[in-house]
Design an enzyme around this catalytic site. Structure first.
Site, mmCIF file in Angstrom:
data_model
loop_
_atom_site.group_PDB
_atom_site.id
_atom_site.type_symbol
_atom_site.label_atom_id
_atom_site.label_comp_id
_atom_site.label_asym_id
_atom_site.label_seq_id
_atom_site.Cartn_x
_atom_site.Cartn_y
_atom_site.Cartn_z
ATOM 1 N N GLU A 1 45.190 33.144 44.561
ATOM 2 C CA GLU A 1 45.077 32.192 43.459
ATOM 3 C C GLU A 1 46.009 31.012 43.747
ATOM 4 O OE1 GLU A 1 45.931 33.642 39.509
ATOM 5 O OE2 GLU A 1 45.225 31.792 38.608
ATOM 6 N N GLY B 1 55.602 34.693 40.131
ATOM 7 C CA GLY B 1 56.243 35.929 39.681
ATOM 8 C C GLY B 1 55.475 37.141 40.172
ATOM 9 N N ALA B 2 54.156 37.070 40.076
ATOM 10 C CA ALA B 2 53.311 38.192 40.461
ATOM 11 C C ALA B 2 51.866 37.737 40.402
ATOM 12 C CB ALA B 2 53.521 39.357 39.498
ATOM 13 N N MET B 3 50.959 38.618 40.859
ATOM 14 C CA MET B 3 49.551 38.233 40.900
ATOM 15 C C MET B 3 48.661 39.421 40.557
ATOM 16 S SD MET B 3 47.334 35.897 41.353
ATOM 17 C CE MET B 3 45.608 36.256 41.113
ATOM 18 N N GLU B 4 47.676 39.135 39.713
ATOM 19 C CA GLU B 4 46.871 40.182 39.089
ATOM 20 C C GLU B 4 45.661 40.637 39.898
ATOM 21 O OE1 GLU B 4 47.113 36.938 37.921
ATOM 22 O OE2 GLU B 4 45.162 36.239 37.213
ATOM 23 N N HIS C 1 51.967 41.888 31.827
ATOM 24 C CA HIS C 1 51.135 40.684 31.933
ATOM 25 C C HIS C 1 50.068 40.863 33.018
ATOM 26 C CE1 HIS C 1 50.509 36.228 31.853
ATOM 27 N NE2 HIS C 1 50.181 36.446 33.122
ATOM 28 N N GLU C 2 50.508 41.261 34.199
ATOM 29 C CA GLU C 2 49.535 41.390 35.294
ATOM 30 C C GLU C 2 48.532 42.507 34.986
ATOM 31 O OE1 GLU C 2 49.706 38.899 37.067
ATOM 32 O OE2 GLU C 2 51.775 38.357 36.628
ATOM 33 N N HIS D 1 45.881 41.341 32.598
ATOM 34 C CA HIS D 1 44.868 40.477 33.225
ATOM 35 C C HIS D 1 43.641 41.282 33.637
ATOM 36 C CE1 HIS D 1 46.257 36.392 33.475
ATOM 37 N NE2 HIS D 1 47.338 36.641 34.198
ATOM 38 N N GLU E 1 45.432 32.718 31.096
ATOM 39 C CA GLU E 1 46.900 32.734 31.090
ATOM 40 C C GLU E 1 47.487 32.689 29.676
ATOM 41 O OE1 GLU E 1 48.304 33.834 33.439
ATOM 42 O OE2 GLU E 1 47.046 33.393 35.174
HETATM 43 N N1 BAL Z 1 47.713 34.317 37.855
HETATM 44 C C1 BAL Z 1 48.957 33.928 38.417
HETATM 45 C C2 BAL Z 1 50.103 34.787 38.009
HETATM 46 C C3 BAL Z 1 49.990 35.153 36.590
HETATM 47 O O1 BAL Z 1 50.029 34.318 35.702
HETATM 48 O O2 BAL Z 1 49.783 36.301 36.285
HETATM 49 ZN ZN ZN Z 2 48.972 35.396 34.295
#
Ligand code: BAL
Ligand code: ZN
Length: 881
Positions: free
Chosen positions: A122, A262-265, A298-299, A302, A321
């Site tokens: 992403e 921070g991280a990726m889903e 959060h991840e 998603h 988001e």
């Molecule tokens: N999709 C990029 C990282 C996050 O917002 O979870």
């Molecule tokens: Zn996110």
């Protein structure tokens, strides 16, 4: 870079139904065979050439339906690959590409971090792996075979479920992963490396047994249980709160040390910045624990808001988001203290989003145009986006809101959706017209709501008049049209001057909420015997600035008596902000005392502490913390002198510390954890630590000698990182030998802990003293620092630019020059992080003329530099526009 507009959206001319990838990992020559099952899109243009995105790829082979393509049929260029006359029927395109993961310093696409192969796709990283329709509305089912050297990469992970694995010759092995859920390319991921694992299982409400695992650097497994537990709690919460169950047999989280975000889903394979996974009492603060919990959640969330329902185009980024931030905020509020969390959310919004919305980078939550999408992962899209969802719930009520969410998920599952699709679900379940509400997504800038109240003792009425004014924001990303009134939910109540709620009625208020829908609105309460104090925007019910002339006495009433914790905190903030802005505007001589207003605040805080500190230490710590420099600067708005603000804050902190010292010292003792108690990161324990450390901070502000003694002792004797770092932060503000000794000892203790050294970098970068620019330059040469690692850069140079306003905005421009030089040095290597660093300049027009001229000169020098990346070019261009 050219501008891309929402209004120009067109569906893709081709679709890809299935993707088979065969990835042979190699440090410098990784080969990828992609077999794409394509077909013309009935919604696209018939017979159009097929244009696949590609970036930094070497094309080794290509075949169409298994046959070599005719000469001239295919063309490649810097932006991608064109197939000039694709068949007008379904066809298969096979592509073999080669990439160099070790040379990939942008950390987009496939790269290596500490020897671990990982991916970040992403927003547009997949095109750095193979040629593709790299846009979120092209959804395909992926099967991925990953092959690697057995010793170099014993762990091979992909999206979806594992299908098979085995040997691939003497030294190599492979694994095949299949993801049955169609997804856009930005959710693709793979990992290969030497990793430690901890695992657990979770049975969903649908009865699916899921293997949950967290992978970390070998030897750090004992720092992963908190993250693993957070995954399981998030899974259970999403079932309870939103009826969303997980949909694969495995859920993997992998921590890597070089990561842009921070991280990726990624579907079933979340890849994390290790800062948001690894935690032990000795290395992580309470804030780290809270962030880990929130980002893990959060991840995970998603998986539904982002993955099962994805975005049609990048303009809809807030759809996943903003909604997912709202969901993780709700999770943290349920797992911790709701009022305390709400205050934290609002502090972040005011410190980051409000300035963004007031500067040259302002954009609507759904921008209308962009040049570089990676520059739109902003506080506006995320945090203001979350506030819009929260307002929707306030307007509709929790049950209707939940029904709307259910309908949205049911209707849009497996599709790439828009903000309109989202709102349509709520319009349908509520029967309401949400057209006016939708303006929140389209209009940039922070609204100001002015309120005046009037009591009529004869008629026994109390009238509140509301007026909203909306800034005209004319930036590239914003339509620039005359703004239309917003639908603003105002949660409110009346507080009797002597305390207690006023049992008054108003026809305009339902369930404690008045909805301001026009430019002006009026609320009339009947049966009001004496003049009450209105408590407005309870719980911060809308992301607006409130202009309401409360006097100090009314604020004191709210602080002491309001039933709404947020507004109690807000009352203390308002009192402090009045003192700070008045003194900063007057130039704030340092020797001044804080005056009568300061004394009133100190007295009120004293009574508050006596009555409530022990019952809710976390809340008390927030009440004791006066607004930050940024917030005061925002309040002043123009011709800001950061030094004057800083002096005003120091004076007030000193004053509060002196007035409250005996209480604060007693509280510190009273709230001390018994020495034998094991560390717990839970909210209650964290709250006690927060109040003890807020007390230390004020004591030190009042009496540096005592502060030094207490902080030195705490720093040396602490049994957890929260207390150690808080003491070091206190010392960092007290120039002298003790500080330097403590900093050295800390660095010595944690020399092998990069994430802890980041805290050390960050603290030093925030020292508000003239020597800090040189100190930061020195630290950039420290063996623990590297421009190649985004966490290091953010900790040192990012902290300096965002959290050290007096030194970043140094009158001689030395702070600007330091950041500008770093941006340029970083740009060639990692443009995304360079561009993010540059956004620190976005408030440059607010500062006074001399500094403004220096900032502009630094920006112009960047703009004139040859070979700027699109990322930095975009930010600098908009900053100067
Ligand atoms: N999709 C990029 C990282 C996050 O917002 O979870
Ligand atoms: Zn996110």
């Amino acid at each position: 870079p050219p501008v891309i507009r929402l209004a120009d959206y067109r569906p893709s001319d081709y679709l890809i139904d299935r993707v088979d990838l065969d990835v042979r990992l190699h440090p410098t020559e990784t080969r990828i065979t992609a077999t794409l099952a394509l077909r013309p899109n009935p919604a696209g243009e018939a017979g159009a050439p097929l244009v696949l995105d590609g970036d930094d790829l070497t094309l080794l082979a290509v075949a169409l339906d298994g046959q070599p393509t005719a000469p001239g049929a295919i063309e490649t260029g810097p932006r991608g690959l064109t197939l000039h006359q694709p068949p007008g029927r379904p066809f298969v395109l096979s592509l073999e590409t080669q990439v160099n993961p070790s040379a990939n310093t942008k950390l987009m696409g496939l790269y290596r971090s500490n020897g671990v192969y990982c991916t970040q796709c992403e927003a547009d990283g997949f095109r750095r792996i193979t040629y593709f329709l790299d846009r979120p509305d092209v959804l395909a089912v992926y099967t991925t075979r990953i092959e690697a050297d057995r010793t170099e990469a014993p762990v091979l992970l992909g999206n979806g479920n594992p299908v098979e694995s085995g040997a691939a010759g003497a030294d190599r092995h492979y694994a095949v992963w299949h993801d049955p859920h169609p997804k856009p390319a930005y959710l693709f991921a793979l990992v290969g490396g030497r990793l430690g694992r901890i695992g657990s299982s979770f049975t969903t409400m649908e009865g699916r047994a899921v293997e949950v695992a967290v992978y970390v650097e070998p030897g750090k497994e004992d720092r992963a249980p908190y993250a693993l537990d957070a995954v399981r709690r998030a899974m259970a919460w999403d079932e309870r709160a939103f009826g969303r169950a997980y949909d694969l047999d495995v859920f993997n989280v992998v921590a890597v040390s070089d990561f842009n975000m921070g991280a990726m889903e990624n579907k079933g394979l979340n890849i994390f910045n290790d800062k948001y996974v690894l935690a032990s009492p000795d290395t992580a603060t309470d804030t780290d624990y809270a962030n880990i919990e929130a980002i893990i959640a959060h991840e995970y969330f998603h998986n539904w808001s982002g993955n099962r329902v994805t975005c049609r185009d990048w303009f809809q980024l807030c759809l996943k988001e903003g909604l997912t931030v709202f969901r993780d905020q709700e999770f943290s509020s349920d797992e911790r203290s709701r009022p305390v969390h709400r205050i934290a959310e609002v502090r972040t919004l005011r410190a980051r989003q409000f300035p963004e919305d007031a500067g040259p980078l302002a954009h609507p939550v759904r921008p209308q145009a962009y040049r570089e999408i990676n520059n739109f992962y902003t506080a506006t899209v995320y945090e203001k986006g979350a506030e819009i969802v929260r307002m929707l719930r306030t307007l509709l009520g929790p049950e209707t809101f939940r029904a709307g969410m259910d309908l949205f998920f049911a209707r849009c599952d497996g599709t790439a959706a828009t903000v309109e699709d989202f709102l349509a679900a709520f319009a349908q379940v509520s029967g309401r017209d949400l057209t006016a509400f939708a303006r929140w997504y389209a209009q940039a800038g922070t609204p100001v709501v002015s309120v005046s109240g009037r009591h009529d003792p004869l008629a026994r009425t109390y009238t509140l008049d509301f007026h909203q004014s909306l800034p005209v924001v004319a930036t590239e990303a914003s339509a620039g049209a005359e703004p239309q009134p917003l639908v603003i939910p105002v949660a409110l109540g009346l507080v009797a001057p002597g305390g207690g709620a006023v049992a008054a009625r108003s026809e305009q208020v339902r369930d404690g909420v008045f909805v301001l829908e026009q430019e002006s609105g009026r609320v009339v309460y009947t049966d009001v015997a004496e003049a009450p104090v209105p408590s407005l925007f309870r719980g911060f019910s809308a992301p607006v600035k409130l202009a309401h002339a409360l006097d100090a006495g009314q604020r004191l009433t709210l602080l002491a008596r309001d039933s709404d914790p947020f507004n109690r905190w807000q009352a203390a903030q308002g009192l402090a902000l009045d003192v700070l802005t008045a003194r900063a505007r007057a130039g704030a001589p340092l020797e001044d005392e804080a005056g009568a207003d300061g004394a009133a605040l100190a007295e009120a805080l004293g009574s508050f502490l006596d009555a409530e500190a022990v019952a809710d230490p976390a809340f008390a710590a927030l009440v004791l913390t006066i607004p930050g420099d940024q917030e005061v600067a925002q309040e002043i708005g123009a011709n800001v002198d950061p030094d004057a603000i800083h002096r005003a804050r120091r004076t007030l902190r000193r004053h509060l510390g002196r007035a409250l010292a005996p209480r604060l010292v007693a509280l510190r003792e009273r709230l001390a954890d018994p020495t034998e108690a094991p560390f717990s990161p839970d909210a209650a324990s964290a709250g006690r630590r927060a109040l003890r450390n807020a007390a230390l901070d004020l004591v030190a502000a009042a009496d540096p000698e005592t502060g030094t003694r207490l902080a030195e002792a705490q720093c040396a004797g602490a049994t957890n990182m929260t207390d150690r770092l808080a003491a070091l932060a206190t010392l960092a503000l007290l120039p002298g030998e003790a500080r330097e000794r403590a900093l050295q000892a800390f660095a010595q203790t944690y020399r092998a802990e990069p994430l802890v050294l980041d805290k050390w970098f960050s603290l030093q970068a925030m020292i508000p003293e003239a020597g800090t620019v040189e100190r930061v330059r020195g630290l950039m040469r420290h063996e623990g620092f590297s421009l190649g690692n985004p966490n290091r850069v953010r900790s040192l140079v990012g902290s300096f630019s965002l959290n050290n306003p007096t030194q970043f905005h140094r009158e001689d421009g030395a702070g600007y020059d330091l950041v500008a030089e770093t941006v340029l040095a970083l740009d060639a290597r990692n443009p995304q992080v360079a561009a993010r660093l540059l956004t620190a300049f976005s408030t440059w027009r607010m500062v006074e003329a001399k500094r403004r001229a220096r900032a502009e000169a630094a920006l112009r020098a960047i703009a004139a530099s040859p070979g700027l990346s699109p990322d930095v070019g975009d930010i600098v261009g908009r900053s100067l526009a």
